[in-house]
Design a protein around this motif. Structure first.
Motif, PDB file in Angstrom:
ATOM      1  N   ILE A  35       0.853  -1.189   0.000  1.00 42.29           N
ATOM      2  CA  ILE A  35       0.000   0.000   0.000  1.00 42.29           C
ATOM      3  C   ILE A  35       0.888   1.239   0.000  1.00 42.29           C
ATOM      4  N   GLU A  36       0.627   2.160  -0.923  1.00 39.20           N
ATOM      5  CA  GLU A  36       1.408   3.394  -1.021  1.00 39.20           C
ATOM      6  C   GLU A  36       0.458   4.591  -1.165  1.00 39.20           C
ATOM      7  N   ARG A  37       0.706   5.646  -0.410  1.00 37.58           N
ATOM      8  CA  ARG A  37      -0.215   6.788  -0.395  1.00 37.58           C
ATOM      9  C   ARG A  37      -0.112   7.673  -1.629  1.00 37.58           C
ATOM     10  N   THR A  38       0.979   7.541  -2.404  1.00 32.15           N
ATOM     11  CA  THR A  38       1.104   8.279  -3.655  1.00 32.15           C
ATOM     12  C   THR A  38       0.903   7.315  -4.828  1.00 32.15           C
ATOM     13  N   GLY A  39       1.109   7.815  -6.035  1.00 24.26           N
ATOM     14  CA  GLY A  39       0.936   6.968  -7.200  1.00 24.26           C
ATOM     15  C   GLY A  39       2.219   6.373  -7.718  1.00 24.26           C
ATOM     16  N   VAL A  40       3.312   6.520  -6.983  1.00 24.95           N
ATOM     17  CA  VAL A  40       4.606   6.032  -7.465  1.00 24.95           C
ATOM     18  C   VAL A  40       5.366   5.365  -6.326  1.00 24.95           C
ATOM     19  N   LEU A  41       6.129   4.339  -6.651  1.00 23.25           N
ATOM     20  CA  LEU A  41       6.978   3.670  -5.677  1.00 23.25           C
ATOM     21  C   LEU A  41       8.351   4.332  -5.657  1.00 23.25           C
ATOM     22  N   GLY A  42       9.093   4.092  -4.582  1.00 22.51           N
ATOM     23  CA  GLY A  42      10.490   4.521  -4.576  1.00 22.51           C
ATOM     24  C   GLY A  42      10.888   5.482  -3.483  1.00 22.51           C
ATOM     25  N   GLY A  43       9.954   6.238  -2.917  1.00 24.04           N
ATOM     26  CA  GLY A  43      10.304   7.113  -1.801  1.00 24.04           C
ATOM     27  C   GLY A  43      11.444   8.052  -2.114  1.00 24.04           C
ATOM     28  N   GLN A  44      12.555   7.901  -1.390  1.00 26.03           N
ATOM     29  CA  GLN A  44      13.685   8.799  -1.584  1.00 26.03           C
ATOM     30  C   GLN A  44      14.355   8.618  -2.940  1.00 26.03           C
ATOM     31  N   MET A  45      14.053   7.540  -3.639  1.00 23.97           N
ATOM     32  CA  MET A  45      14.608   7.352  -4.973  1.00 23.97           C
ATOM     33  C   MET A  45      13.748   7.994  -6.048  1.00 23.97           C
ATOM     34  N   SER A  46      12.565   8.472  -5.694  1.00 21.50           N
ATOM     35  CA  SER A  46      11.687   9.037  -6.718  1.00 21.50           C
ATOM     36  C   SER A  46      11.030  10.338  -6.281  1.00 21.50           C
ATOM     37  N   LEU A  47      10.583  10.411  -5.039  1.00 19.21           N
ATOM     38  CA  LEU A  47       9.778  11.539  -4.590  1.00 19.21           C
ATOM     39  C   LEU A  47      10.561  12.598  -3.821  1.00 19.21           C
ATOM     40  N   SER A  48      11.617  12.181  -3.104  1.00 19.91           N
ATOM     41  CA  SER A  48      12.269  13.129  -2.203  1.00 19.91           C
ATOM     42  C   SER A  48      13.771  13.258  -2.398  1.00 19.91           C
ATOM     43  N   GLY A  49      14.444  12.214  -2.805  1.00 17.29           N
ATOM     44  CA  GLY A  49      15.866  12.336  -3.120  1.00 17.29           C
ATOM     45  C   GLY A  49      16.791  12.112  -1.920  1.00 17.29           C
TER      46      GLY A  49
END
Length: 485
Positions: A35-49
């Motif tokens: 379960i992910e609250r956004t539409g993309v996986l990856g966290g710091q690898m995609s959304l925040s860096g």
């Protein structure tokens, strides 16, 4: 269309730890929901860096690899497909345990979606976990809200990979976190292209004293001297050798005097690869001066607003003062704050600063790390808030070795059928495990443990009695538990 409401394992949070947990759980035969609250996986690898940069700490200062498993697997797959660069392990980097394995973050995200499909992980995106279902102290599922409304999904084991321990707190688990005045500043990253790297490198080679060398100088017997590092900068003709560039002291002071800079942080950026060996600059610059705790949405809102303001200050500085940035341009701003510090569960064991310093080994190890304790102070020295200057909690693994992460750090006290992975595992503040390789190591272990618990019909806590089976399983997946290589 009907939807399943019962799973063996439910992983909450699709960041780096959640991705690893879900893959490991499914590979071990569990019916797994992520379960992910956004539409993309990856966290710091995609959304925040900082995306693409975080594969920098897979070796200890003895030059031995101490991180494998899913971390290494994703790197090798991207390397084979041309979306990663070979590991850069110059002698001066090896001494600092700071080798680089560049990857393209967008292709990494595409890869993990592909791996979810390969392993049969079911995804539920754009969905927020808003509660935990319990029978006494035993977790039985989660309550979610999304476009379908509010629903309950049942699971035999739940894995909290939210980063900030939100699910653990909803389950009633004890957590620890510093207060608003002490918490490390968060950042909102942005990425830049169009840099004239030859022009910038000319400036670096002729002004090596203008840059921070803390990343390369570690307190080991064979550590690099400042003179060695300056000579390294003088001879650098390939930007990929640097990995990160921090400092620009005289230029920053000039801008500060002219009112074109703020006094809250230093200047610098990481390097991010794109297809074909192309390099971009990735800024983790901005810091929230009026600090924010991740458990307060009002705090996070203020932090987002302030970070965007500071991003623009930083960008104008680089455009107007730093050689090579004259024609550069912003390609993207990350959509989420990088939350550098938040709640940690209080587990069956609390990993400590001294454990890191002594390279402590544990009979229930589920992985290794060699990164220093007190990393939040190091990050604050140059590139984040200058208000964080304390160094009392700093510790480096002795002799440049590696320390163990015990399974007990993933087990919240008193709450059954719940595991934690990622940043919220049980540590003291100096030993905080927030970096990508650490989150994926604990994620892979938690996902494997969750699946084994279901298979054996025992709780994750009871699985400690068969810890060797868990360890053998992880080693079979390529994880490094006992001997570095």
């Amino acid at each position: 269309m009907g939807y399943d409401t019962k799973y063996d394992v439910i992983v909450c949070g699709g960041g780096t730890s959640g991705v690893a947990a879900a893959i490991a759980s499914a590979r071990n035969g569990a019916k797994t929901l992520l379960i992910e609250r956004t539409g993309v996986l990856g966290g710091q690898m995609s959304l925040s860096g900082p995306p693409g940069f975080a594969y920098a700490r897979l070796f200890n200062s003895q030059g031995k690899r101490d991180v494998g498993g899913i971390v290494e697997e994703t790197y090798q797959r991207l390397l084979k497909s041309g979306h990663a660069l070979p590991e850069w392990r110059s002698p001066i980097r090896e001494k600092a345990a700071y080798t680089f394995s560049y990857i393209d973050p967008d292709w990494w995200v595409a890869l993990v979606f592909e791996m979810m499909e390969e392993e049969g992980v079911e995804l539920l995106l754009d969905t927020l976990v808003v509660g935990v279902e319990k029978d006494g102290d035993t977790v039985t599922g989660v309550a979610v809200e999304n476009a379908n409304g509010r629903n309950t999904i049942h699971g035999q084991v739940v894995v909290d990979c939210t980063g900030e321990g939100y699910v653990s707190m909803q389950a009633g688990a004890e957590t620890a976190c510093v207060d608003r005045d002490t918490i490390q500043p968060h950042t909102l990253a942005f990425t830049v292209d169009g840099v004239d790297w030859d022009k910038l490198l000319t400036y670096i080679r002729t002004n090596p004293d203008q840059f921070s060398f803390k990343q390369l100088i570690f307190p080991y017997e064979n550590a690099n001297t400042r003179e060695e590092v300056e000579e390294y900068y003088r001879k650098c003709y390939d930007i990929k050798e640097l990995g990160e560039i921090m400092g620009f002291y005289e230029l920053r002071d000039m801008a500060l005097k002219n009112g074109d800079w703020h006094p809250y942080s230093g200047a610098g950026f990481f390097l991010t690869p794109k297809e074909g060996g192309h390099i971009q600059a990735h800024f983790q610059h901005s810091s929230q001066v009026d600090h924010a705790v991740p458990t307060d949405a009002w705090d996070l809102t203020r932090c987002n607003i302030e970070c965007r303001k500071q991003n623009m200050i930083a960008w104008r500085f680089f455009k107007n003062y730093v050689p090579g940035f004259e024609h550069a341009y912003i390609t993207r701003t990350c959509t989420e704050l990088r939350l550098r510090e938040g709640p940690r569960i209080v587990g069956e064991y609390v990993l400590t600063r001294d454990d890191v310093a002594d390279c402590r080994q544990f009979p229930d190890t589920i992985g290794k790390s060699s990164f220093k304790a007190g990393g939040y102070h190091v990050a604050a020295m140059d590139t984040l808030a200058v208000c964080h200057t304390g160094k009392n909690d700093m510790a480096f693994p002795k002799d440049g070795g590696s320390y163990d992460i015990p399974y007990r750090c993933l087990l919240p006290k008193k709450i059954e059928n719940l595991l934690a992975a990622g940043k919220c595992v049980s540590t003291d503040r100096p030993a905080y495990l927030r970096y990508l390789h650490q989150t994926m190591v604990t994620g892979q272990a938690a996902g494997t443990a969750a699946a084994l618990s279901v298979k054996k019909g025992v709780t994750p806590r009871a699985l400690q009695a068969d810890i060797k089976e868990l360890q053998e399983n992880l080693v079979g997946q390529g994880a490094i538990l006992f001997e570095t290589r």
